[in-house]
Write a protein that holds these residues in place. Structure first.
Motif, mmCIF file in Angstrom:
data_model
loop_
_atom_site.group_PDB
_atom_site.id
_atom_site.type_symbol
_atom_site.label_atom_id
_atom_site.label_comp_id
_atom_site.label_asym_id
_atom_site.label_seq_id
_atom_site.Cartn_x
_atom_site.Cartn_y
_atom_site.Cartn_z
ATOM 1 N N THR A 273 53.123 -11.689 17.150
ATOM 2 C CA THR A 273 51.645 -12.319 16.061
ATOM 3 C C THR A 273 50.398 -11.505 16.561
ATOM 4 O O THR A 273 49.586 -11.174 15.726
ATOM 5 C CB THR A 273 51.614 -13.582 16.761
ATOM 6 O OG1 THR A 273 53.081 -14.356 16.513
ATOM 7 C CG2 THR A 273 50.635 -14.488 16.211
ATOM 8 N N LEU A 274 50.650 -10.919 17.649
ATOM 9 C CA LEU A 274 49.213 -10.155 18.284
ATOM 10 C C LEU A 274 49.239 -8.951 17.526
ATOM 11 O O LEU A 274 48.146 -8.388 16.996
ATOM 12 C CB LEU A 274 49.531 -9.738 19.770
ATOM 13 C CG LEU A 274 48.258 -8.870 20.297
ATOM 14 C CD1 LEU A 274 46.987 -9.515 19.955
ATOM 15 C CD2 LEU A 274 48.384 -8.394 21.703
ATOM 16 N N GLN A 275 50.536 -8.245 17.290
ATOM 17 C CA GLN A 275 50.559 -7.020 16.173
ATOM 18 C C GLN A 275 50.046 -7.354 14.770
ATOM 19 O O GLN A 275 49.164 -6.443 14.280
ATOM 20 C CB GLN A 275 51.949 -6.644 16.007
ATOM 21 C CG GLN A 275 52.747 -5.777 17.098
ATOM 22 C CD GLN A 275 53.944 -5.121 16.725
ATOM 23 O OE1 GLN A 275 54.581 -5.994 16.105
ATOM 24 N NE2 GLN A 275 54.297 -4.120 17.064
ATOM 25 N N VAL A 276 50.297 -8.465 14.342
ATOM 26 C CA VAL A 276 49.644 -9.035 13.117
ATOM 27 C C VAL A 276 48.147 -9.407 13.176
ATOM 28 O O VAL A 276 47.572 -8.694 12.154
ATOM 29 C CB VAL A 276 50.325 -10.298 12.531
ATOM 30 C CG1 VAL A 276 49.827 -10.880 11.333
ATOM 31 C CG2 VAL A 276 52.042 -9.756 12.288
ATOM 32 N N ILE A 277 47.542 -10.129 14.043
ATOM 33 C CA ILE A 277 46.165 -10.394 13.886
ATOM 34 C C ILE A 277 45.323 -9.131 14.557
ATOM 35 O O ILE A 277 44.114 -9.387 14.201
ATOM 36 C CB ILE A 277 45.931 -11.787 14.496
ATOM 37 C CG1 ILE A 277 46.153 -11.604 16.240
ATOM 38 C CG2 ILE A 277 46.707 -12.598 13.951
ATOM 39 C CD1 ILE A 277 46.203 -12.950 16.924
ATOM 40 N N ALA A 278 45.831 -8.348 15.427
ATOM 41 C CA ALA A 278 45.037 -7.195 15.811
ATOM 42 C C ALA A 278 44.554 -6.193 14.573
ATOM 43 O O ALA A 278 45.310 -6.110 13.729
ATOM 44 C CB ALA A 278 45.543 -6.400 16.747
ATOM 45 N N ASP A 281 37.679 -4.405 12.480
ATOM 46 C CA ASP A 281 36.885 -5.155 11.743
ATOM 47 C C ASP A 281 35.304 -4.746 11.722
ATOM 48 O O ASP A 281 34.943 -4.851 12.833
ATOM 49 C CB ASP A 281 36.967 -6.730 11.989
ATOM 50 C CG ASP A 281 36.060 -7.624 11.243
ATOM 51 O OD1 ASP A 281 35.541 -6.884 10.157
ATOM 52 O OD2 ASP A 281 35.974 -8.916 11.558
ATOM 53 N N ASP A 282 34.788 -4.084 10.660
ATOM 54 C CA ASP A 282 33.684 -3.653 10.575
ATOM 55 C C ASP A 282 32.587 -4.710 11.000
ATOM 56 O O ASP A 282 31.474 -4.364 11.455
ATOM 57 C CB ASP A 282 33.223 -2.819 9.312
ATOM 58 C CG ASP A 282 34.300 -1.588 9.063
ATOM 59 O OD1 ASP A 282 34.581 -1.175 10.084
ATOM 60 O OD2 ASP A 282 34.382 -1.022 7.895
ATOM 61 N N ALA A 283 32.862 -6.038 10.668
ATOM 62 C CA ALA A 283 31.952 -7.119 10.828
ATOM 63 C C ALA A 283 31.629 -7.649 12.214
ATOM 64 O O ALA A 283 30.888 -8.552 12.611
ATOM 65 C CB ALA A 283 32.364 -8.278 10.144
ATOM 66 N N ASP A 284 32.550 -7.051 13.236
ATOM 67 C CA ASP A 284 32.577 -7.408 14.312
ATOM 68 C C ASP A 284 32.195 -6.102 15.262
ATOM 69 O O ASP A 284 32.939 -5.015 15.513
ATOM 70 C CB ASP A 284 33.932 -7.953 15.032
ATOM 71 C CG ASP A 284 34.293 -8.356 16.396
ATOM 72 O OD1 ASP A 284 33.143 -7.902 17.161
ATOM 73 O OD2 ASP A 284 34.868 -8.818 16.782
ATOM 74 N N GLY A 285 31.051 -5.991 15.754
ATOM 75 C CA GLY A 285 30.447 -4.998 16.614
ATOM 76 C C GLY A 285 31.126 -4.755 17.729
ATOM 77 O O GLY A 285 31.210 -3.225 18.200
ATOM 78 N N ASP A 286 32.322 -5.358 18.257
ATOM 79 C CA ASP A 286 32.882 -4.775 19.430
ATOM 80 C C ASP A 286 34.242 -4.591 19.110
ATOM 81 O O ASP A 286 35.454 -4.287 20.015
ATOM 82 C CB ASP A 286 32.974 -5.888 20.386
ATOM 83 C CG ASP A 286 31.406 -6.230 21.353
ATOM 84 O OD1 ASP A 286 31.102 -5.274 21.725
ATOM 85 O OD2 ASP A 286 30.903 -7.143 20.971
ATOM 86 N N SER A 287 34.779 -4.579 17.708
ATOM 87 C CA SER A 287 36.072 -4.405 17.386
ATOM 88 C C SER A 287 36.703 -2.770 17.741
ATOM 89 O O SER A 287 35.912 -1.932 17.787
ATOM 90 C CB SER A 287 36.031 -4.634 15.824
ATOM 91 O OG SER A 287 37.426 -4.398 15.283
ATOM 92 N N VAL A 288 37.744 -3.085 18.170
ATOM 93 C CA VAL A 288 38.567 -1.742 18.647
ATOM 94 C C VAL A 288 39.890 -1.541 18.102
ATOM 95 O O VAL A 288 40.495 -2.985 18.025
ATOM 96 C CB VAL A 288 38.518 -1.516 20.277
ATOM 97 C CG1 VAL A 288 37.028 -1.648 20.688
ATOM 98 C CG2 VAL A 288 39.136 -2.961 20.804
ATOM 99 N N ASP A 289 40.380 -0.648 18.110
ATOM 100 C CA ASP A 289 42.067 -0.528 17.786
ATOM 101 C C ASP A 289 42.449 -0.505 19.240
ATOM 102 O O ASP A 289 42.301 0.082 20.128
ATOM 103 C CB ASP A 289 42.168 1.013 17.409
ATOM 104 C CG ASP A 289 43.607 1.239 17.143
ATOM 105 O OD1 ASP A 289 44.452 0.591 17.654
ATOM 106 O OD2 ASP A 289 43.923 2.297 16.722
ATOM 107 N N GLY A 290 43.473 -1.618 19.199
ATOM 108 C CA GLY A 290 43.898 -1.934 20.407
ATOM 109 C C GLY A 290 45.168 -1.369 21.037
ATOM 110 O O GLY A 290 45.599 -1.603 22.190
ATOM 111 N N GLY A 291 45.639 -0.159 20.293
ATOM 112 C CA GLY A 291 46.516 0.657 20.771
ATOM 113 C C GLY A 291 48.021 -0.046 20.872
ATOM 114 O O GLY A 291 48.618 0.520 21.474
#
Length: 532
Positions: A273-278, A281-291
């Motif tokens: 599930t985490l793989q799917v929801i990660a 998102d440009d609309a979230d200023g803290d968004s990152v690629d979780g690796g």
């Protein structure tokens, strides 16, 4: 082994379900026999994982409609006692039919296609469901679009089954809140003892996962709001690195802490599930690629703990509950027996000294800024800012402020200017972030550790009248730092209350922590379903 606890290990065996220790690196997951078509599905809901459900649907042994109906039946049966669900999605069965049609046409969207998922009731859905954070003030709210993570779930074919109860306003409402209570949903109950605290604020999500009211649920965590209820319900909870899962469309407390994440009965289901929801998102200023790796098998490694250096954090919880100490001691020995190099003395500094001087002032300012932004941008008939929300609560005090509740957190937040450019605020936040990150990273570096383990929480208290001894939260350091934190079941007290063990690491170490949690879970098989 820690010297002060050697003499309790003999009794600890009764507290932890180490059912697979005879072969600690062998998988403990038992393949479940799939029911024949037309069989009552309810008894299978607790045991079947996402991969098993997908395999059964691929082989036409069950379908998404039957699976969804089985969960709806389970909700109808159990929720009157649990108050974990505030609403079911009237479109759920239609979504299940669409999934079945895709599968028949060999157009499945991915690992969650046909899988029913429950959302914490602070996540926007542009459908017939409400998004209220547990408050009647938002009953007329009509979000214009799905939250980013909800859209990710839909894109993956997941069935949005409904929404779960929570501590109103995600527990940032009143200093006298009882975890799991909201004006919309009432009081969530701990399924292992209905008179015990379910912890919060993702209470309903954890209880729903524990009692198999959905395959998996999604909670949010600002300071333990996933990991504490997950541990209290003998489930797996993942609070990912800040920004790994977008907060767009999620009713906020603070963008500096808020982290959506999965709660499930197994690490496998939580990781999928985490793989799917990660996702970025440009609309979230803290968004990152979780690796997170695309290949699930890279995280679900039974031998992951072999050769790992795992630090042990005892200070702050040791000596407060004998049964919890016993279970934690046994957990340490299990990890050592799996080939990890266990390093004592990996204790994190206590953030308590910064709670009033920096943490509360910063979060109050962020709450006003972020909530005002959410309210102003969300269509519908509801308060447009924090000041109007406070007035609404006062006018509807019989519903929103039953004794002993008061809205002191809202009032304190409204007294701030909500200005994130204010130098005093920025100083508070800078001190907090630096201190919290160093508190984790310095210990990891000093002892050359791959991760740190600690007790997730003490056994659940009575709903009213109980108090823990002074307990250093296992969540605050990672929450303020924005670092990942995963809890996995580790055992039970003699009275049947669940206990969890936490895996903690530095920024973007989520995949490694998941692999350690999976290896531990497979070696212990510690979870068991509530008797109800």
């Amino acid at each position: 082994m820690h010297k002060s606890n050697r003499n309790r290990l003999r009794g600890a065996v009764a507290l932890i379900a180490v059912t697979c220790l005879a072969a600690p690196l062998a998988a403990c997951t038992v393949s479940v026999e799939v029911p024949k078509p037309g069989t009552d599905m309810s008894k299978f809901l607790d045991e079947m994982t996402i991969p098993e459900l997908q395999r059964a649907m691929d082989e036409d042994k069950l379908d998404a409609v039957g699976l969804t109906q089985a969960y709806l039946d389970r909700i109808e049966e159990l929720n009157p006692r649990l108050h974990a669900i505030v609403q079911t999605n009237p479109d759920a069965l239609d979504l299940a039919r669409e999934s079945d049609e895709r599968r028949r046409s060999h157009e499945s969207r991915g690992p969650l296609d046909g899988i029913p998922v429950l959302l914490k009731e602070n996540m926007d859905t542009a459908d017939e469901q409400t998004t209220t954070a547990g408050s009647t003030a938002l009953s007329g709210s009509t979000p214009a679009q799905d939250a980013f993570l909800v859209q990710k779930l839909r894109d993956a074919g997941a069935i949005i089954l409904g929404k779960t109860n929570l501590s109103e306003w995600s527990n940032f409402y009143s200093s006298r809140q009882i975890p799991g209570w909201s004006a919309i949903g009432g009081q969530t109950r701990n399924p292992y003892d209905l008179e015990r605290n379910p912890c919060g604020s993702s209470s309903g999500a954890a209880v729903a996962a524990a009692t198999a009211l959905a395959t998996v649920t999604i909670g949010t965590d600002t300071d333990g709001s996933i990991t504490c209820p997950a541990a209290s319900a003998s489930t797996v909870g993942i609070k990912p690195t800040l920004g790994t899962v977008s907060r767009s469309g999620v009713i906020p407390i603070t963008s500096k802490h808020d982290s959506p994440g999965p709660i499930a009965r197994t690490v496998t289901d939580a990781a999928i599930t985490l793989q799917v929801i990660a996702g970025v998102d440009d609309a979230d200023g803290d968004s990152v690629d979780g690796g997170l790796p695309e290949d699930l098998d890279e995280m679900l490694e039974q031998n992951a703990l072999r050769g790992a250096r795992i630090g042990v954090w005892r200070e702050g919880h040791e000596g407060m509950d004998d049964e919890a100490d016993d279970a934690f001691d046994m957990s340490v020995e299990v990890i050592r027996g799996m080939g990890a190099e266990v390093v004592e003395g990996a204790d994190l500094a206590d953030i308590g000294s910064l709670l009033q001087t920096d943490l509360l002032p910063a979060v109050l300012t962020e709450f006003k800024h972020d909530l005002n932004g959410y309210l102003a941008s969300t269509p519908g008939d509801h308060p447009r800012d924090l000041t109007e929300l406070i007035a609404y609560n006062q006018e509807n005090a019989d519903i929103e402020l039953p004794r002993p509740l008061e809205q002191d957190y809202l009032l304190m937040a409204d007294e701030t200017d909500g200005d994130l450019d204010d130098p005093e605020y920025r100083a508070h936040r800078a001190r907090l972030t630096e201190w919290a990150q160093e508190s984790v990273d310095d210990v990891l570096r000093e002892h050359d550790l791959d991760a740190i383990i600690t007790l997730s929480d003490l056994p659940a208290l009575p709903l009213e009248g109980g108090e823990h001894p002074p307990f250093q939260s296992s969540t605050r350091n990672t929450s303020v730092a924005g670092y990942p934190h995963i809890t996995v079941p580790t055992g039970f007290t003699k009275s049947g209350l669940p206990l969890g063990i936490s895996f903690i690491g530095t920024r973007l170490s989520d995949a490694s922590l998941i692999s350690y949690a999976y290896a531990y879970e497979q070696a212990t098989g510690a979870r068991r379903a509530p008797s109800l």
